[in-house]
Design a protein around this motif. Sequence first.
Motif, PDB file in Angstrom:
ATOM      1  N   GLU A 198       0.818  -1.205   0.000  1.00 27.57           N
ATOM      2  CA  GLU A 198       0.000   0.000   0.000  1.00 27.57           C
ATOM      3  C   GLU A 198       0.859   1.264   0.000  1.00 27.57           C
ATOM      4  O   GLU A 198       0.512   2.264  -0.623  1.00 27.57           O
ATOM      5  N   CYS A 199       2.002   1.213   0.700  1.00 26.47           N
ATOM      6  CA  CYS A 199       2.871   2.385   0.815  1.00 26.47           C
ATOM      7  C   CYS A 199       4.019   2.370  -0.190  1.00 26.47           C
ATOM      8  O   CYS A 199       4.917   3.208  -0.100  1.00 26.47           O
ATOM      9  N   ALA A 200       4.016   1.419  -1.106  1.00 24.62           N
ATOM     10  CA  ALA A 200       5.123   1.306  -2.062  1.00 24.62           C
ATOM     11  C   ALA A 200       5.206   2.547  -2.938  1.00 24.62           C
ATOM     12  O   ALA A 200       4.212   3.207  -3.231  1.00 24.62           O
ATOM     13  N   GLY A 201       6.427   2.859  -3.348  1.00 20.75           N
ATOM     14  CA  GLY A 201       6.624   3.996  -4.236  1.00 20.75           C
ATOM     15  C   GLY A 201       6.201   3.725  -5.656  1.00 20.75           C
ATOM     16  O   GLY A 201       6.019   4.660  -6.443  1.00 20.75           O
ATOM     17  N   ASP A 202       6.063   2.464  -6.010  1.00 22.72           N
ATOM     18  CA  ASP A 202       5.579   2.094  -7.337  1.00 22.72           C
ATOM     19  C   ASP A 202       4.081   1.806  -7.269  1.00 22.72           C
ATOM     20  O   ASP A 202       3.563   1.347  -6.253  1.00 22.72           O
ATOM     21  N   ARG A 262       8.737  -0.777 -21.268  1.00 26.58           N
ATOM     22  CA  ARG A 262       8.320   0.614 -21.100  1.00 26.58           C
ATOM     23  C   ARG A 262       7.140   0.888 -22.020  1.00 26.58           C
ATOM     24  O   ARG A 262       7.151   0.516 -23.196  1.00 26.58           O
ATOM     25  N   VAL A 263       6.113   1.528 -21.459  1.00 25.64           N
ATOM     26  CA  VAL A 263       4.910   1.850 -22.220  1.00 25.64           C
ATOM     27  C   VAL A 263       4.586   3.324 -21.998  1.00 25.64           C
ATOM     28  O   VAL A 263       5.071   3.966 -21.061  1.00 25.64           O
ATOM     29  N   LEU A 277       6.715  -0.942 -16.882  1.00 31.44           N
ATOM     30  CA  LEU A 277       5.669  -1.887 -16.489  1.00 31.44           C
ATOM     31  C   LEU A 277       6.242  -3.297 -16.367  1.00 31.44           C
ATOM     32  O   LEU A 277       6.987  -3.750 -17.244  1.00 31.44           O
ATOM     33  N   THR A 278       5.888  -3.961 -15.273  1.00 32.12           N
ATOM     34  CA  THR A 278       6.205  -5.377 -15.086  1.00 32.12           C
ATOM     35  C   THR A 278       4.917  -6.112 -14.746  1.00 32.12           C
ATOM     36  O   THR A 278       4.247  -5.781 -13.763  1.00 32.12           O
ATOM     37  N   ARG A 297       5.826   1.908 -12.748  1.00 30.97           N
ATOM     38  CA  ARG A 297       6.703   2.968 -12.232  1.00 30.97           C
ATOM     39  C   ARG A 297       6.743   4.118 -13.232  1.00 30.97           C
ATOM     40  O   ARG A 297       7.030   3.922 -14.414  1.00 30.97           O
ATOM     41  N   ASP A 298       6.453   5.323 -12.733  1.00 35.84           N
ATOM     42  CA  ASP A 298       6.519   6.511 -13.578  1.00 35.84           C
ATOM     43  C   ASP A 298       7.991   6.881 -13.763  1.00 35.84           C
ATOM     44  O   ASP A 298       8.670   7.269 -12.813  1.00 35.84           O
TER      45      ASP A 298
END
Length: 707
Positions: A198-202, A262-263, A277-278, A297-298
């Motif tokens: 929930e707190c992940a940076g991704d 990457r998208v 994206l994974t 991940r942005d």
Amino acid sequence: MDFWRFADQDSLGGIIALIPSLARSPAWLVAIAGCLLLAFLVWRTIRALQARLTRAGTAVRDGEARNRAVVDAMLDAHLVVDRRGIVSSFNPAAEEVFGWPAAEIIGQPVSLLINDGGLAARQDWNQRSDWMAAQPRTRRRWVHPRAGRRRDGTLFPLEISISDFSVDGRQLFSCTIRDLSARWDQEARLRRLAAAIECAGDAIAIMGADQRMQYVNAQYERQTGYLRDEVLGQKPGHGGDADEVYAGIRDAVGQGCAWTGRVRSHRRDGSSYDEELTVTPVLDAGGALSAYVAVLRDVTRRIEADLERHRLAEALRHCADSIEIIDAQGRIVYLNAACEASTGQRLDEVRGSRPEALRDFGADAASYEDMLNTVFRGGRAWSGTLKVITADGELREEDTTVSPMRDDRDRITGYIVVKRDAAERRRLEAQARQRDKLHTIGEIAGGIATGIGDPLRAIGERLQRLERAFGGLDALLADLTALAGDSRPVPPATLAGCLQRADADFLRREIRGMLAQSGEGLERVAGIVEAMREIAGTSHGDEKTAADLNRTIRSTVTVATAEWEPVAELHADLDPRLPPVRCVVADISLMLLDLLVTCAGAIAAGNAGGLRGKGIITVGTRHLGDWAEIRIGHTGHGLSPEARRALFDRRVGPENPVLAMAHEVVVQKHGGSITLDTGGAAHHGVVAEFIIRLPLEAGAGSSRTAA
């Protein structure tokens, strides 16, 4: 009881022998037959009771064995406690949970196993029986985080279920205990994992086998702009990439493989961003696809930062200055192209080496040691000139700046070294000084032209008048020549008439006055030309010579007359006892000229602001021990606070070009000082006064401080 076990062979024969004698009496026969029948019935009944009791005992023993086997096979701990709280049964699972063998704990109080405070002070098992009787069976279960006590004294969470039963009138309690340590640890790990997700940076999204969203974390909401309620149960949409990209993702995860790439995605507001994206498939126990986990991940900022780093790297690589980067341990990690060219060594050859591998600093050991103490030991930036010996044996001077690089915790992570050939810098400085001189001379060229042109123009007018005067003189001389050619005596009246017609008295006064005025004009022109010659360069380059500072000031004042004379009166107070000052006269003259022009401009600005009449510019010199002091003041506007502070900062020059030149000439080149006194009208109503102090001898400023 077996009746026949008392009937042996002898006794039986005796009884049979009595029968004939007794048979004569019918009553005895009936009695005997009845007894025999009764004995037979009793025997049959006893035999049936014995068989039934045997079967009942066998069933009881089998039931007890089954119950014991069930209790012993239980995965949960089980114990039986009487009303006094004494343990009477303890299964193997309980031995494993509590660490007590059954032989040692049976007959001991249950308080050895259950923490006293863990059951809300209900350790009185007599009271517990009454209390439990009033409770429904659904409430005879408790969970406590520290109620269990192992043999080693450690406490653990448990779940305990208690039921009561009676055996032979004795009330007993059946306690089933479950150790919750592993389950609680697993639940804690799951909670930590859930909190981490929930707190992940991704951004993290979980989709079911039907590709519909089942979970998204908070970062997903922040990153995409979509709320959870808006996406749960929905299928993810396509971003800005082609359908082939998403088809490749589906093919990969459909084969049970993870996909990473990457998208291009779109936020809710329509803006696009780059996303790493994974997507990982989740298989169930049977190997069937049950869910997908997507980690997003942005990377937009990272791509921009990478591009910025690439640009900076290219800028460093193509920079004309030599640049080295050294790590925190003092090892070379980077050289740009200019540094490789100047040292003749490639980065691959010296990577990990000390800076001494590039140059020999023995020619300037003192400056090198000062740099080491300042940067590597003191953690401060250092700038200066180092003399080095190149690999070719050439002695070279390099302007060097070494600055520590720090991370966000202010820890030094490395050092950046920027070097430039000092010879090139001196050449550029000489060109800059020459440009400054030409600029200054260009600014006052109009005034100089006026100062020279006005006297020359006046001289020309006087020469024209003199030419007209000589016309009258020619007529007089012609009359006198004619009279001289006559042999007769010339009467005095005739001579007087000739002089009167020529106005000889006027011619005498006019010619004498015009010659005197022309001489003054020529002297003024000569003075300006001489002053210009001194300013233009009585010194060669940076050579310092002993100079009469008062004479230099007079020449400068003369050259700048056209600038200050229209707006101010100049009051000079020059110390006649001032000894010669060793300096670069041309630089001092240009600096004084700039300051005079600045003062005149300040007075002109004051007049534009409402003042009337001419202002006053004061120029004075004074001998102070080993120093010569020059004071230039004015009654116009003072300097701005920023420019005033800059004059006192010896580390950086002022931004104003005039003050920058003054700072460079006085402080850097001559080791003197320049300050600004704005203490008020000390004399003549002066509101601002530059105070310049120069050492009388070259180099004195480096060992003394201008007081």
